[in-house]
Design a protein around this motif. Structure first.
Motif, PDB file in Angstrom:
ATOM      1  N   ASP A  52     125.778  43.177  43.345  1.00 21.01           N
ATOM      2  CA  ASP A  52     125.128  44.466  43.512  1.00 21.01           C
ATOM      3  C   ASP A  52     126.159  45.540  43.853  1.00 21.01           C
ATOM      4  N   TRP A  53     125.673  46.768  44.036  1.00 26.92           N
ATOM      5  CA  TRP A  53     126.583  47.898  44.194  1.00 26.92           C
ATOM      6  C   TRP A  53     127.491  47.755  45.414  1.00 26.92           C
ATOM      7  N   SER A  54     126.990  47.115  46.463  1.00 25.60           N
ATOM      8  CA  SER A  54     127.766  47.023  47.697  1.00 25.60           C
ATOM      9  C   SER A  54     128.652  45.787  47.760  1.00 25.60           C
ATOM     10  N   GLY A  55     128.384  44.823  46.900  1.00 26.61           N
ATOM     11  CA  GLY A  55     129.080  43.550  46.989  1.00 26.61           C
ATOM     12  C   GLY A  55     128.430  42.593  47.949  1.00 26.61           C
ATOM     13  N   GLY A  56     127.330  43.010  48.545  1.00 21.04           N
ATOM     14  CA  GLY A  56     126.685  42.177  49.538  1.00 21.04           C
ATOM     15  C   GLY A  56     125.725  41.150  48.982  1.00 21.04           C
ATOM     16  N   SER A  57     125.387  41.285  47.730  1.00 17.56           N
ATOM     17  CA  SER A  57     124.450  40.350  47.108  1.00 17.56           C
ATOM     18  C   SER A  57     124.997  39.908  45.763  1.00 17.56           C
ATOM     19  N   THR A  58     124.916  38.626  45.503  1.00 19.28           N
ATOM     20  CA  THR A  58     125.398  38.073  44.244  1.00 19.28           C
ATOM     21  C   THR A  58     124.382  37.085  43.687  1.00 19.28           C
TER      22      THR A  58
END
Length: 124
Positions: A52-58
């Protein structure tokens, strides 16, 4: 004009690793989700991983879970795919793609922009 450029592909023996990079020419890159897809010889394009945009979810395809890791560096407008324990079945052209809403998705039609791809060949 949005440009995505993949790099890092090559020929490696089974069991080895590669790291793919996707460089984006988008000022607002940090607001977008990015995914890797691949197209194996004679097969349709398939989802590999997304962030996701933040890198917090994959999210990962079952076939690569535990072997591949997607990450991003928004300050550099780059996304990476670390591929470990490569198998001959991972041989494919790998594409990165951008999703404009920032949400991770696994369907290629949800992605607006695509790179030209980088070829990965894993020998047995």
């Amino acid at each position: 004009q949005v440009q995505l450029v993949e790099s890092g592909g090559g020929l490696v023996p089974a069991g080895n690793s590669l790291r793919l990079s996707c460089a984006a020419s988008i000022r607002t890159f940090r607001t977008y989700a990015v995914a890797w897809f691949r197209q194996r010889p004679g097969k349709e394009r398939e989802f590999v991983a997304a962030i996701d945009w933040s890198g917090g979810s994959t999210n990962y395809a079952d076939s690569v879970k535990g072997r591949f890791t997607i990450s991003r560096e928004n300050t550099k407008n780059k996304v990476y795919l670390q591929m470990n324990s490569l198998e001959p079945e991972d041989t494919a052209v790998y594409y990165c793609a951008v999703e404009l809403n920032g949400d991770i998705r696994s369907v290629d039609r949800d992605y607006a922009y695509w790179g030209e791809g980088t070829k990965v060949t894993v020998s047995s």
